[in-house]
Design a protein around this motif. Structure first.
Motif: not given
Length: 693
Positions: A32, A38-39, A36, A177-178, A204-208
């Motif tokens: 992730a 991600r956060r 990806q 953002s990346d 947020g919704g994209d957080t693992l």
């Protein structure tokens, strides 16, 4: 990104050895972050391998040409462990913290040149003006990964809230953002997880969110109710050699750690004290001694807590219960990380609740006090913390905490030279602080319930942490309640008496104040610089937090005013007899007291009689005197100025022993000693029945 699980596995073997196997959820987190971008928020038990996730991710990101990983880490001991771990995986790591100031410029250069894979920073550095304005922007722009270790410190709902940690949300907000963000902790219940997620913007919704079970299969939890402090210390002295390997003995206060370590050392045990007052170089040596099993135990406060990594630590013993099950779980997590079995023993004391109350009393202050801080600051003229002290009625520690919180909230800003106001509106969240206090009360009650529960102790702790994998009816099968195997709670009477005699050995040094607080002129007091007319070094019978004398002194000072009891007089005589003074006092005087006039006067009279000293009576309050309640040093000195009538003294050929009931900051004895010296005393030696700490 092209990182693969095979690459991650190879790095793990470098980090943890050829037999290490990457877990599925570890790879999920690494993928992730690295692939990806991600956060992620990872809440996993101690020993799960959270540090492996961020070190492997850091190395993979560097291989792809990304910038260095920035890890915000709270403790020096933890940083030292992390640098050593990183080196095993070929990760080039360095730290910026209070113990390596001389290395900061070199580290900054290595960051700029790309010669570092990982930079570990203490949260306090994030608002150092030079670091914040010159180094941090480049890191926020070029970092490959940002890691917030021990992320529960972000939340004031957590057991170890630190205002500096809340600055991390500013860093995270300024990231590209990346740039992935990883927050990790082992001790967070539902409320702390929600708060950390919100503050770090990782919710947020994209957080693992990886949140695993918190059972620790190696820990054998037990509670032993032994009795008074001397009996508990004797129990430890009797059983410590039976505990496996080497370990940590936790106490609630610095005084207790020092007392217990001294008692155990005198009994021939290889132990040392480790507290927040221990010098940095000595801490490093003590950590290495424990890691190499050169000591049986370190007797420590929570200064040796989060993140200290000795995989084969064989036991953790608590002399006194922490104020919450969550804090307790975090500390016992030091044990048994790579062993099949580790002993975890809690010996609670009746005095634990008094220690809890004391630490609760220094929590975030009231709104009027905070408003005073804001009003004292100006937008253009920076003021240092010492310069602010005379303007607000807060001691240094609480003032610094208020400034840090206000900084995070945007009402003040730290700049070169001190602090300025921003002019931004600020509201006091009274509802939040009220709910925090209620939460603390519930946690303290839960800790008391843990002592008395007959259910599985590990299940009890996991429930407090809202363990998502906890199953109804589950039991660990290892704790004293599950096995029915309880430690013997009786103590040999002679051993208990020997421990009592050691712990009850009276005598605590009172170091004299040597410097007047700055800014007294602003309060109408013409004092500054070094103190030249104050008292010499003094003594107290003991501290209120002592395992030995603490309970007895609290009973005397909390009870009705009465003549000094015989045991107190004997203790005072013993302290005076052991005092290696340059010149023996020839007279004795008591300080006026609103609470204990009879106690002090009777002790003065008995010391005069037993020591053949001239009884100078009592240093009386002046009629203009007003009670001083200020905690801030400058305010205390200003309030104490003129508090006593100048005494009429006979010709004196030696020091005056000046007796008080309780000493805390030392300013009362300092100001009273000046009054006595101005009346003709050649020297004043302070003596107190008790010291606060």
């Amino acid at each position: 990104m092209t990182a693969t699980r095979e690459q991650a596995q190879a790095l793990l073997e470098q980090l943890a050895g050829p037999d290490a196997t990457l877990r599925d959820d570890q790879w999920t987190a690494i993928e992730a972050l690295v692939v990806q971008r991600r956060r992620a928020l990872v809440v996993q038990r101690t020993g799960w391998g959270k540090s492996a996730v961020y070190f492997i991710a850091a190395k993979l990101l560097r291989a792809e040409g990304r910038g260095p990983t920035v890890i915000v880490s709270p403790l020096l001991a933890l940083m030292r462990n992390q640098v050593q771990s990183a080196a095993r995986a070929g990760v080039r790591a360095a730290t910026i913290n209070s113990s390596n100031v001389t290395d900061w410029n070199d580290v900054h250069r290595d960051v700029a040149s790309g010669d570092l894979d990982v930079l570990l920073v203490s949260p306090e550095r994030l608002n150092n003006p030079d670091f914040r304005d010159e180094v941090l922007p480049a890191l926020a722009r070029d970092a490959g990964l940002v890691v917030i270790d021990e992320a529960h410190c972000v939340s004031d709902w957590g057991h170890d809230f630190r205002p500096d940690y809340r600055r991390i949300r500013t860093l995270v907000a300024e990231l590209g953002s990346d740039i992935p963000v990883l927050a990790t902790t082992a001790t967070a219940n539902d409320r702390v997880v929600a708060d950390v997620s919100s503050q770090l913007g990782v919710g947020g919704g994209d957080t693992l969110v990886l949140r695993g079970g918190l059972d620790r299969e190696s820990l054998r939890l037990a509670v032993v109710k032994v009795g008074n402090p001397a009996q508990r210390a004797a129990w430890l002295a009797e059983h410590i050699t039976d505990l496996p390997g080497s370990g940590i003995v936790y106490t609630l206060t610095v005084a207790q750690a020092n007392d217990v370590a001294a008692m155990l050392a005198e009994r021939g045990h290889a132990v040392h004290a480790y507290t927040g007052a221990t010098e940095t170089s000595e801490r490093e040596q003590l950590e290495n001694d424990l890691l190499a099993n050169r000591v049986k135990a370190l007797v420590a406060t929570s200064a040796l807590g989060m993140g200290f990594d000795k995989p084969d630590l064989g036991f953790v013993v608590h002399l006194g219960a922490p104020a919450s099950p969550i804090a307790y779980y975090q500390q016992v997590g030091r044990a048994g990380r790579s062993t099949d079995s580790a002993e975890v023993v809690l010996l609670p004391g009746a005095e634990d609740r008094e220690v809890w109350r004391y630490f609760a009393s220094v929590a975030f202050p009231s709104e009027p006090m905070v408003r005073n801080v804001i009003d004292a600051l100006e937008p253009e003229r920076p003021q240092s913390t010492p310069a602010l002290e005379p303007l607000v009625d807060l001691n240094r520690t609480r003032l610094e905490m208020v400034l840090k919180v206000l900084d995070v909230d945007g009402a003040v800003r730290r700049v070169k030279g001190g602090w300025i106001s921003t002019g931004q509106p600020w509201s006091y969240d009274e509802e939040r602080y009220r709910r925090l206090e209620e939460a603390r009360q519930r946690e303290q009650q839960a800790m008391l319930d843990y002592l008395d529960t007959d259910e599985c102790r590990m299940v009890f702790l996991r429930r407090q942490l809202n363990d998502p994998e906890l199953i109804d009816g589950e039991r660990c099968g290892r704790c004293d309640n599950c096995t029915g195997a309880h430690y013997e709670s009786t103590v040999d009477e002679s051993a208990a008496e020997a421990a009592r005699e050691r712990l009850m050995r009276p005598g605590v040094e009172i170091s004299p104040r040597r410097q007047w607080p700055s800014g007294l002129a602003k309060l109408g007091v013409n004092l500054s610089g070094k103190i030249s007319d104050g008292p010499g070094p003094g003594r107290a019978i003991g501290r209120l937090t002592d395992l030995g004398w603490g309970a007895r002194l609290r009973a005397v000072l909390d009870g009705p005013d009465a003549e000094a009891p015989d045991d107190l007089v004997r203790a005072a005589v013993a302290v005076l007899a052991a005092w290696n003074w340059e010149t023996r006092p020839t007279s004795v005087m008591g300080l006026d007291s609103a609470r204990h006039p009879v106690l002090i006067a009777s002790l003065v009279a008995k010391l005069a009689d037993l020591g053949r000293l001239t009884d100078l009576g009592t240093l009386r309050y002046s009629v203009e005197r007003r009670p001083v309640t200020a905690a801030n040093s400058a305010y205390r000195v200003a309030g104490l100025s003129g508090s006593w009538e100048p005494p009429e003294l006979p010709p004196l050929d030696g020091p005056v022993l000046l007796v008080d009931d309780l000493t805390d900051t030392g300013w009362t004895l300092t100001m009273a000693a000046r009054t006595v010296r101005q009346a003709g005393a050649p020297e004043v030696l302070p003596f107190a029945i008790a010291a606060v700490s």
